[in-house]
Motif scaffolding. Structure first.
Motif, PDB file in Angstrom:
ATOM      1  N   GLY A  32      46.043 -53.580  46.647  1.00  0.00           N
ATOM      2  CA  GLY A  32      44.965 -54.094  47.477  1.00  0.00           C
ATOM      3  C   GLY A  32      43.737 -54.440  46.676  1.00  0.00           C
ATOM      4  N   VAL A  33      42.578 -53.904  47.082  1.00  0.00           N
ATOM      5  CA  VAL A  33      41.324 -54.235  46.405  1.00  0.00           C
ATOM      6  C   VAL A  33      41.034 -53.329  45.214  1.00  0.00           C
ATOM      7  CG1 VAL A  33      40.426 -55.026  48.624  1.00  0.00           C
ATOM      8  CG2 VAL A  33      39.768 -52.769  47.778  1.00  0.00           C
ATOM      9  N   THR A  34      41.917 -52.388  44.910  1.00  0.00           N
ATOM     10  CA  THR A  34      41.687 -51.450  43.814  1.00  0.00           C
ATOM     11  C   THR A  34      41.327 -52.139  42.494  1.00  0.00           C
ATOM     12  OG1 THR A  34      43.073 -49.723  44.779  1.00  0.00           O
ATOM     13  CG2 THR A  34      42.744 -49.624  42.403  1.00  0.00           C
ATOM     14  N   PRO A  35      41.966 -53.242  42.113  1.00  0.00           N
ATOM     15  CA  PRO A  35      41.595 -53.863  40.834  1.00  0.00           C
ATOM     16  C   PRO A  35      40.154 -54.356  40.776  1.00  0.00           C
ATOM     17  CG  PRO A  35      43.728 -54.648  41.566  1.00  0.00           C
ATOM     18  CD  PRO A  35      43.136 -53.897  42.714  1.00  0.00           C
ATOM     19  N   TYR A  36      39.493 -54.471  41.934  1.00  0.00           N
ATOM     20  CA  TYR A  36      38.141 -55.016  41.984  1.00  0.00           C
ATOM     21  C   TYR A  36      37.122 -53.970  42.437  1.00  0.00           C
ATOM     22  CZ  TYR A  36      41.568 -58.717  42.614  1.00  0.00           C
ATOM     23  OH  TYR A  36      42.675 -59.507  42.504  1.00  0.00           O
ATOM     24  N   SER A  37      37.484 -52.704  42.341  1.00  0.00           N
ATOM     25  CA  SER A  37      36.630 -51.645  42.874  1.00  0.00           C
ATOM     26  C   SER A  37      36.573 -50.464  41.917  1.00  0.00           C
ATOM     27  CB  SER A  37      37.171 -51.195  44.240  1.00  0.00           C
ATOM     28  OG  SER A  37      36.369 -50.177  44.792  1.00  0.00           O
ATOM     29  N   TYR A  38      35.634 -49.552  42.186  1.00  0.00           N
ATOM     30  CA  TYR A  38      35.517 -48.344  41.385  1.00  0.00           C
ATOM     31  C   TYR A  38      36.488 -47.260  41.826  1.00  0.00           C
ATOM     32  CZ  TYR A  38      31.020 -50.244  39.774  1.00  0.00           C
ATOM     33  OH  TYR A  38      30.038 -51.016  39.218  1.00  0.00           O
ATOM     34  N   LEU A  39      36.990 -47.341  43.046  1.00  0.00           N
ATOM     35  CA  LEU A  39      37.831 -46.293  43.607  1.00  0.00           C
ATOM     36  C   LEU A  39      39.214 -46.837  43.940  1.00  0.00           C
ATOM     37  CD1 LEU A  39      35.206 -44.712  46.035  1.00  0.00           C
ATOM     38  CD2 LEU A  39      35.834 -43.917  43.751  1.00  0.00           C
TER      39      LEU A  39
ATOM     40  N   HIS B 278      30.977 -57.247  33.819  1.00  0.00           N
ATOM     41  CA  HIS B 278      31.504 -57.579  35.133  1.00  0.00           C
ATOM     42  C   HIS B 278      31.165 -59.009  35.543  1.00  0.00           C
ATOM     43  CE1 HIS B 278      31.171 -53.001  36.075  1.00  0.00           C
ATOM     44  NE2 HIS B 278      32.263 -53.291  35.402  1.00  0.00           N
ATOM     45  N   ALA B 279      30.556 -59.777  34.648  1.00  0.00           N
ATOM     46  CA  ALA B 279      30.060 -61.094  35.012  1.00  0.00           C
ATOM     47  C   ALA B 279      31.158 -61.963  35.629  1.00  0.00           C
ATOM     48  CB  ALA B 279      29.470 -61.786  33.787  1.00  0.00           C
ATOM     49  N   GLY B 280      30.849 -62.514  36.792  1.00  0.00           N
ATOM     50  CA  GLY B 280      31.742 -63.443  37.445  1.00  0.00           C
ATOM     51  C   GLY B 280      32.969 -62.830  38.088  1.00  0.00           C
ATOM     52  N   ARG B 281      33.091 -61.516  38.055  1.00  0.00           N
ATOM     53  CA  ARG B 281      34.302 -60.884  38.557  1.00  0.00           C
ATOM     54  C   ARG B 281      34.134 -60.449  40.003  1.00  0.00           C
ATOM     55  NH1 ARG B 281      37.503 -55.740  35.766  1.00  0.00           N
ATOM     56  NH2 ARG B 281      39.287 -55.768  37.171  1.00  0.00           N
ATOM     57  N   LEU B 282      35.131 -60.746  40.814  1.00  0.00           N
ATOM     58  CA  LEU B 282      35.134 -60.270  42.187  1.00  0.00           C
ATOM     59  C   LEU B 282      34.923 -58.765  42.217  1.00  0.00           C
ATOM     60  CD1 LEU B 282      35.840 -60.663  45.267  1.00  0.00           C
ATOM     61  CD2 LEU B 282      38.208 -60.236  44.598  1.00  0.00           C
ATOM     62  N   PHE B 283      34.136 -58.306  43.190  1.00  0.00           N
ATOM     63  CA  PHE B 283      33.836 -56.879  43.279  1.00  0.00           C
ATOM     64  C   PHE B 283      33.870 -56.434  44.730  1.00  0.00           C
ATOM     65  CE2 PHE B 283      30.651 -53.480  43.906  1.00  0.00           C
ATOM     66  CZ  PHE B 283      31.242 -52.489  43.123  1.00  0.00           C
ATOM     67  N   PHE B 284      34.434 -55.239  44.958  1.00  0.00           N
ATOM     68  CA  PHE B 284      34.380 -54.600  46.263  1.00  0.00           C
ATOM     69  C   PHE B 284      33.564 -53.317  46.126  1.00  0.00           C
ATOM     70  CE2 PHE B 284      37.675 -57.508  47.309  1.00  0.00           C
ATOM     71  CZ  PHE B 284      37.672 -57.618  48.699  1.00  0.00           C
TER      72      PHE B 284
END
Length: 215
Positions: free
Chosen positions: A139-146, A27-33
């Motif tokens: 939305g934010v799905t590509p950057y989240s677990y859910l 996950h290094a450097g990747r936007l995360f929600f």
């Protein structure tokens, strides 16, 4: 020390420095929600930054109590007028300022740097970054677990365009249960899915033009 030894010392120093560099996490450097919708943008590993933050006793797992406490810490940030509810204006502030990646309010283009709003150059000329739209409503799905395109408003179970403390806590409990795969009362790193909501644990992204799903 002779001149001949200097290149050798420099070579040894360079090799030692290279060996000291950490191996990048996936996950290094990747936007995360976070599961509750908090963006992490600036850490070397943003997903790990959230886990370490929520795991307050640093025992390598997040309990329900820790998960809910982390949720309420973020709730306090969103509740700008401190009335114990994330109201319509605060929802709009979240969608436009804190998390424009939601693509919910405005529906305009977002740039390729993980959805930060495009700004002009100050003279009316177009920015260099190319616009990108979100026709799938992810939305934010590509950057989240859910698979929750807008994780904050998804907690609005009574559809009043506001999220109370009770609704946010209830959402936290539901999301914790989704991520606690083995149901032992704690989330460990190896239980967490890949980013992108790939296992579809929450809800499917809405069709274009539809509001994000509630839980």
């Amino acid at each position: 020390m002779t001149k001949a030894t200097l290149p050798l010392i420099a070579l040894i120093g360079a090799a030692t420095s290279a060996l000291a560099q950490p191996v990048p996490h996936e996950h290094a450097g990747r936007l995360f929600f976070s599961p509750m919708g908090e963006p992490f943008r600036d850490a070397p590993d943003n997903a790990e930054a959230w886990f370490a933050q929520a795991d307050t006793n640093h025992d390598g797992k997040i309990t329900l109590a820790e998960f809910r406490a982390d949720a309420m810490r973020f709730f306090a940030i969103l509740d700008r007028d401190h009335d114990h509810e994330i109201g319509p204006e605060e929802i709009e502030h979240y969608e436009q300022v804190i998390a424009p990646e939601t693509g919910i309010t405005g529906g305009g283009p977002i740039d390729e740097n993980f959805g930060h709003p495009i700004q002009d150059n100050g003279d009316g000329s177009a920015p260099e970054s190319k616009p990108k739209f979100d026709p799938a409503g992810q939305g934010v799905t590509p950057y989240s677990y859910l698979a929750l395109p807008e994780p904050v408003i998804a907690a609005d179970t009574d559809f009043n365009r506001g999220v109370s403390e009770q609704e946010f806590l209830a959402a936290a409990s539901r999301r914790f249960a989704l991520l606690d795969v083995n149901h032992d009362g704690a989330i460990t790193r190896d239980e967490l899915p890949k980013l992108g909501g790939g296992d579809n644990r929450a809800a499917r992204p809405p069709k274009h033009g539809m509001k994000p799903p509630r839980e």
